[in-house]
Write a protein that holds these residues in place. Structure first.
Motif, PDB file in Angstrom:
ATOM      1  N   ALA A 523      -0.775  -1.561   1.245  1.00  0.00           N
ATOM      2  CA  ALA A 523       0.404  -1.550   0.365  1.00  0.00           C
ATOM      3  C   ALA A 523       1.621  -1.823   1.240  1.00  0.00           C
ATOM      4  N   ALA A 524       1.951  -3.093   1.362  1.00  0.00           N
ATOM      5  CA  ALA A 524       3.018  -3.473   2.282  1.00  0.00           C
ATOM      6  C   ALA A 524       3.985  -4.409   1.569  1.00  0.00           C
ATOM      7  N   SER A 530       4.697 -11.187  -2.320  1.00  0.00           N
ATOM      8  CA  SER A 530       3.830 -12.315  -2.700  1.00  0.00           C
ATOM      9  C   SER A 530       3.746 -12.416  -4.215  1.00  0.00           C
ATOM     10  N   TYR A 531       3.513 -11.239  -4.864  1.00  0.00           N
ATOM     11  CA  TYR A 531       3.428 -11.254  -6.329  1.00  0.00           C
ATOM     12  C   TYR A 531       4.757 -11.697  -6.936  1.00  0.00           C
ATOM     13  N   VAL A 552      14.483  -2.495  -4.156  1.00  0.00           N
ATOM     14  CA  VAL A 552      13.758  -1.363  -3.563  1.00  0.00           C
ATOM     15  C   VAL A 552      12.976  -1.807  -2.324  1.00  0.00           C
ATOM     16  N   LEU A 553      12.365  -2.997  -2.408  1.00  0.00           N
ATOM     17  CA  LEU A 553      11.610  -3.494  -1.241  1.00  0.00           C
ATOM     18  C   LEU A 553      12.556  -3.681  -0.050  1.00  0.00           C
ATOM     19  N   GLY A 554      13.752  -4.172  -0.331  1.00  0.00           N
ATOM     20  CA  GLY A 554      14.748  -4.349   0.733  1.00  0.00           C
ATOM     21  C   GLY A 554      15.110  -3.019   1.365  1.00  0.00           C
ATOM     22  N   GLN A 555      15.226  -1.995   0.539  1.00  0.00           N
ATOM     23  CA  GLN A 555      15.554  -0.665   1.071  1.00  0.00           C
ATOM     24  C   GLN A 555      14.423  -0.126   1.951  1.00  0.00           C
ATOM     25  N   THR A 600       0.490  -2.063  -6.405  1.00  0.00           N
ATOM     26  CA  THR A 600       0.976  -2.067  -5.020  1.00  0.00           C
ATOM     27  C   THR A 600       2.161  -1.112  -4.859  1.00  0.00           C
ATOM     28  N   LEU A 601       3.073  -1.130  -5.832  1.00  0.00           N
ATOM     29  CA  LEU A 601       4.237  -0.235  -5.728  1.00  0.00           C
ATOM     30  C   LEU A 601       3.790   1.224  -5.754  1.00  0.00           C
ATOM     31  N   ARG A 602       2.822   1.527  -6.618  1.00  0.00           N
ATOM     32  CA  ARG A 602       2.316   2.916  -6.669  1.00  0.00           C
ATOM     33  C   ARG A 602       1.703   3.309  -5.321  1.00  0.00           C
ATOM     34  N   GLU A 603       0.940   2.373  -4.763  1.00  0.00           N
ATOM     35  CA  GLU A 603       0.326   2.680  -3.458  1.00  0.00           C
ATOM     36  C   GLU A 603       1.411   2.881  -2.398  1.00  0.00           C
ATOM     37  N   MET A 604       2.481   2.113  -2.491  1.00  0.00           N
ATOM     38  CA  MET A 604       3.569   2.274  -1.534  1.00  0.00           C
ATOM     39  C   MET A 604       4.237   3.643  -1.696  1.00  0.00           C
ATOM     40  N   ALA A 605       4.200   4.117  -2.926  1.00  0.00           N
ATOM     41  CA  ALA A 605       4.776   5.438  -3.181  1.00  0.00           C
ATOM     42  C   ALA A 605       3.813   6.545  -2.782  1.00  0.00           C
ATOM     43  N   GLY A 606       2.664   6.176  -2.323  1.00  0.00           N
ATOM     44  CA  GLY A 606       1.683   7.166  -1.879  1.00  0.00           C
ATOM     45  C   GLY A 606       0.786   7.646  -2.988  1.00  0.00           C
ATOM     46  N   GLN A 607       0.781   6.954  -4.088  1.00  0.00           N
ATOM     47  CA  GLN A 607      -0.084   7.376  -5.197  1.00  0.00           C
ATOM     48  C   GLN A 607      -1.399   6.598  -5.214  1.00  0.00           C
TER      49      GLN A 607
END
Lengths: 607, 251
Positions: A523-524, A530-531, A552-555, A600-607
């Motif tokens: 999750a990067a 890419s999506y 959010v990705l920029g942050q 992917t966003l959920r995985e980035m959030a640790g879920q």
């Protein structure tokens, strides 16, 4: 992708490939190919730089687009005839990868290169052990190679075998111990009746103690006096024929020296009549169609153990096998195609929803990419796969003609692991390397290429890429005559920096193209982007939503801020909502990628 | 890669095969080859004893000194390889049987072309026309290939009608002059039947020739030879089967 400025009208009738007349109507095989009117027109861009390249061995002209050739090494001494670049007994063949090493098969044995720095590959060790084709697979400390020719010897000798029946002859699969890479040793020799034209490494999710090798033997059957049970007569004469089957070798990992053939599955048999030769019997499919070879062997089998499936490219047919029991593969589907001469290899998409089959019309030694050759012959046929059924969706062929001095036809390739897309890097012999997208299987599109001019100005000499495979960030090409080439993708309107960066996040470590595993990405940020890039291209996402995600990705990239996890989860929920609206036909957009991005966003959030 | 059909062939001498070198004692580095190097130290009785066994660690530092070795059969030691000579030697020297096969198959194929040429004026049946066309294309390609194979090896390339004989007898499956005359005199369904019967026999003769090739000691060892002969066998077996079906359909 190219302006279609030049057309070459091909008549809809191709007399040069016609076989005996009456179509074979007795076959139970589902015939899927369709020759639409537009398929008979070969259209290309007259300004394509691949047209008219200068001939030469190591000084041929070349054309490149959206790729960079970052490293290369000619074939080392012992694997080349300095007098004759196209010498068959020294042709480079297939590739396998492990860590910092690439194994390059050769009709004369195999070569090992160190690729810890892909821009500076180093020749590490050469193993002389002739017999062709030298197809290679690697698993831990074991390396497997295919031998089919009558000159193959147990002791790797190059003197051939003079006796017509000899205990010294070896045709089958060699197993090497490569725990000391400086000195590979043979640990087992598994003989088969037709030798091994190719082979496939098979693993099972339920068994960590064994691996299996599926042997595809395409050559003649040897004498039963040399190897018991090798019956060359067809099934009508002898039901124990050594044709119309594959061999399955079991390799116990703690005792590889005991590897042996355990089953010889009759995977072409008719389930109702029990007839061994149950599939395509050879011949054409009616007037104007290709003559297709008989299904009495597979040329190559690609397994996908996580799906419990294998796709077999089996001479006259494409088939699907249930391999949940690796020793007893069972056919669950078969297709035929009136454009195919010889079913050669198969590649699953990463999600298993598509299979790309290749047609090696002309056997790989003939020029079959000429302006006069139909674009659906010697091409890829892209099938959709759902509920165990294959449905033809489209064709892809090298989109530019080659000279009659260049052997060219669809050959080996692998997936380029860009999340959200189906992309393949494929070898076309002297047609070069073509990277294409088949996410939309009805409309495949080239996104990058590399091509050299013919090996020789006057005559056709065997050359070009046997295989081009992606491995851990680079595309490696085994050039039959010119050696090892290593490429990096370059961003373009067809492929973004983010997509290339995301592909590089998928690290294989060990890779055998015919043994597919499901690629996963961490999750990067480049994966999420890419999506976004893909949905930017196809207007698949509301621009406002895309901006919110990008913010959010920029942050995250700049070190983060408070409450990012919450924002990611909220965005993911919003994206899922957007996807639902699209699925319910309330909105337009790319529901599939919206969901992939949400995950992917959920995985980035640790879920 | 499946079959050989249009590849060029190298010139190379009819040399004896390279004999395997003496066994390499375990762990000895007998043949450290540098990339640019052409010579290779081969262990001889007179050479000094090999250095003590080298560890993998030592080898890691010899990355720039790649080696080429020839493993033995399972349980046997590796051997050093005279790399500079491999280019000549790994082309398996061809045998008289290889040459005879190629020289014989050219007129054999040529007779199939003669038979196919009769079709146009003697039958209206589409399936026979298509069969003849197919035979014409594949056999013409192969005649060209066989000629190239022979020429590159300095062997005589027979004319397509130079001789139809193998020794003092007709090559397997070939039609006599009387057979050809009979075929040429046929028309319509009678011609179709004769054409199929004769072509089946003719093709079966080619299979006999392939079997004879592989039954000759030392023959079929070259990569080019092996792939071509395998291809002829596979291809003609399919055509025989199809022709038998066509014949059955006419009965």
């Amino acid at each position: 992708m190219f302006a279609r400025v030049q057309t070459f009208r091909i008549p809809g009738f191709y007399p040069f490939a016609l076989f005996a007349a009456a179509a074979l109507l007795c076959s139970p095989v589902k015939v899927t190919g369709q020759v639409a009117a537009q398929d008979t027109t070969f259209v290309w861009d007259a300004s394509d730089p691949r047209v008219g390249l200068a001939p030469g061995w190591h000084d041929a002209g070349s054309a490149i687009k959206n790729l960079e050739l970052v490293g290369k090494l000619p074939r080392p001494e012992g694997f080349v005839d300095p007098e004759f670049p196209g010498a068959f007994p020294f042709a480079n063949t297939d590739l396998a990868f492990q860590g910092d090493l690439v194994f390059v098969g050769n009709f004369n044995g195999f070569q090992v290169f160190d690729i810890s720095d892909p821009e500076e590959p180093k020749f590490r060790v050469g193993v002389v052990c002739p017999g062709g084709q030298g197809d290679v697979s690697v698993y831990g400390d074991l390396l497997f190679t295919s031998v089919e020719e009558a000159r193959g010897r147990n002791d790797c000798g190059i003197e051939g075998v003079q006796d017509t029946v000899s205990a010294e002859r070896f045709r089958g699969v060699r197993i090497f111990d490569i725990s000391n890479i400086e000195e590979p040793k043979q640990v087992a020799l598994v003989q088969t009746c037709r030798g091994s034209h190719t082979h496939t490494l098979v693993t099972s999710p339920n068994d960590e103690e064994n691996v299996w090798i599926y042997v595809s033997g395409a050559a003649g059957v040897r004498s039963p006096s040399e190897l018991e049970g090798c019956i060359r007569e067809g099934p009508e004469e002898d039901p124990n024929t050594a044709r119309f089957r594959i061999e399955v070798i079991r390799v116990p990992l703690n005792a590889p020296e005991t590897a042996a053939v355990v089953t010889e599955p009759r995977i072409f048999s008719d389930p109702e009549t029990g007839e061994i030769a149950g599939l395509w019997r050879g011949g054409n499919h009616g007037e104007g169609t290709q003559g297709t070879a008989v299904t009495d062997h597979c040329h190559d089998i690609t397994v996908f153990p996580e799906l419990g499936l294998a796709a077999g490219a089996c001479s006259g047919n494409g088939i699907l096998l249930d391999i949940s029991d690796p020793e007893n593969p069972t056919r669950i589907e078969e297709v035929s195609d009136p454009n195919f001469a010889y079913w050669h290899s198969a590649t699953f998409s990463n999600d298993g929803s598509k299979v790309v089959f290749t047609d090696e019309w002309g056997g790989g030694t003939a020029p079959r990419c000429r302006a006069t050759d139909p674009p659906t012959w010697g091409a890829d046929a892209i099938f959709e796969l759902a509920d165990g059924e294959l449905t033809l969706a489209g064709y892809y062929k090298l989109p530019v003609p080659q000279e009659s001095t260049e052997n060219c036809v669809a050959h080996n390739g692998s997936l380029v692991p860009v999340p959200g897309r189906d992309i393949k890097a494929q070898a076309w012999y002297q047609g070069g390397l073509s990277v294409f997208d088949f996410t939309d299987p009805a409309n495949p599109e080239e996104i990058a290429f590399f091509d050299r001019g013919p090996l020789d100005e006057a005559q056709l000499m065997l050359g070009g890429y046997w295989s081009t495979y992606w491995f851990d960030g680079y595309i490696y090409g085994a050039e039959i005559a010119r050696g090892l080439d290593i490429f990096e993708l370059v961003a373009s309107e067809h492929l973004s920096e983010n997509e290339i960066a995301a592909a590089k996040l998928a690290q294989y470590g060990e890779f055998n193209t015919q043994a597919q595993t499901r690629v996963t990405w961490p999750a990067a940020v480049p994966v999420a982007r890419s999506y976004l890039d893909q949905m930017g291209r196809n207007q698949g996402i509301d621009p406002v939503r895309a901006n919110a995600v990008e913010t959010v990705l920029g942050q995250i990239e700049t070190g983060g801020a408070e409450g990012l996890e919450t924002q990611l989860v909220e965005l993911a929920e919003a994206l899922d909502g957007d996807a639902r609206a699209i699925e319910q036909a309330a909105e337009k957009g790319d529901a599939r990628r919206l969901r992939l991005l949400a995950t992917t966003l959920r995985e980035m959030a640790g879920q | 890669m499946k079959v050989c059909s249009k590849t060029g062939f190298p010139d190379f001498p009819k040399t004896e095969s390279l004999m395997k070198k003496q066994p390499l004692r375990t762990g000895a580095v007998a043949c450290l080859l540098f990339l640019a190097m052409t010579a290779c130290a081969t262990p001889q009785a007179s050479t000094p004893p090999p250095p003590p066994q080298e560890s993998a660690g030592d080898r890691a530092e010899t990355l720039d000194s790649p080696r080429v070795l020839q493993p033995g059969a399972p349980g046997e030691p590796s051997q050093s390889v005279e790399v500079s000579q491999l280019a000549n030697q790994a082309h398996r020297p061809h045998t008289p049987a290889d040459v005879e096969f190629m020289q014989g198959m050219i007129p054999h194929h040529a007779q199939a072309l003669d038979m196919a040429a009769l079709v146009e004026e003697r039958t209206q049946n589409r399936d026979i026309h298509l069969l003849a066309k197919r035979i014409e294309i594949s056999q013409r390609d192969e005649i060209e290939l066989m000629g190239r194979w022979l020429a590159h090896r300095g062997e005589d390339v027979p004319g397509e009608h130079a001789h139809h004989m193998m020794g003092d007898h007709l090559m397997p499956g070939m039609l006599t002059e009387a057979d050809m005359a009979e075929l040429a005199a046929g028309h319509d369904s009678e011609f179709d039947r004769l054409f199929l019967e004769h072509m089946i026999r003719h093709h079966e003769g080619a299979i006999v020739m392939v079997k004879a090739l592989f039954a000759s000691p030392g023959a079929g060892q070259e990569t080019d030879m092996f792939t071509f002969a395998s291809h002829v066998e596979a291809d003609q077996l399919i055509e025989i089967r199809r022709m038998k079906e066509m014949l059955d359909n006419r009965r």
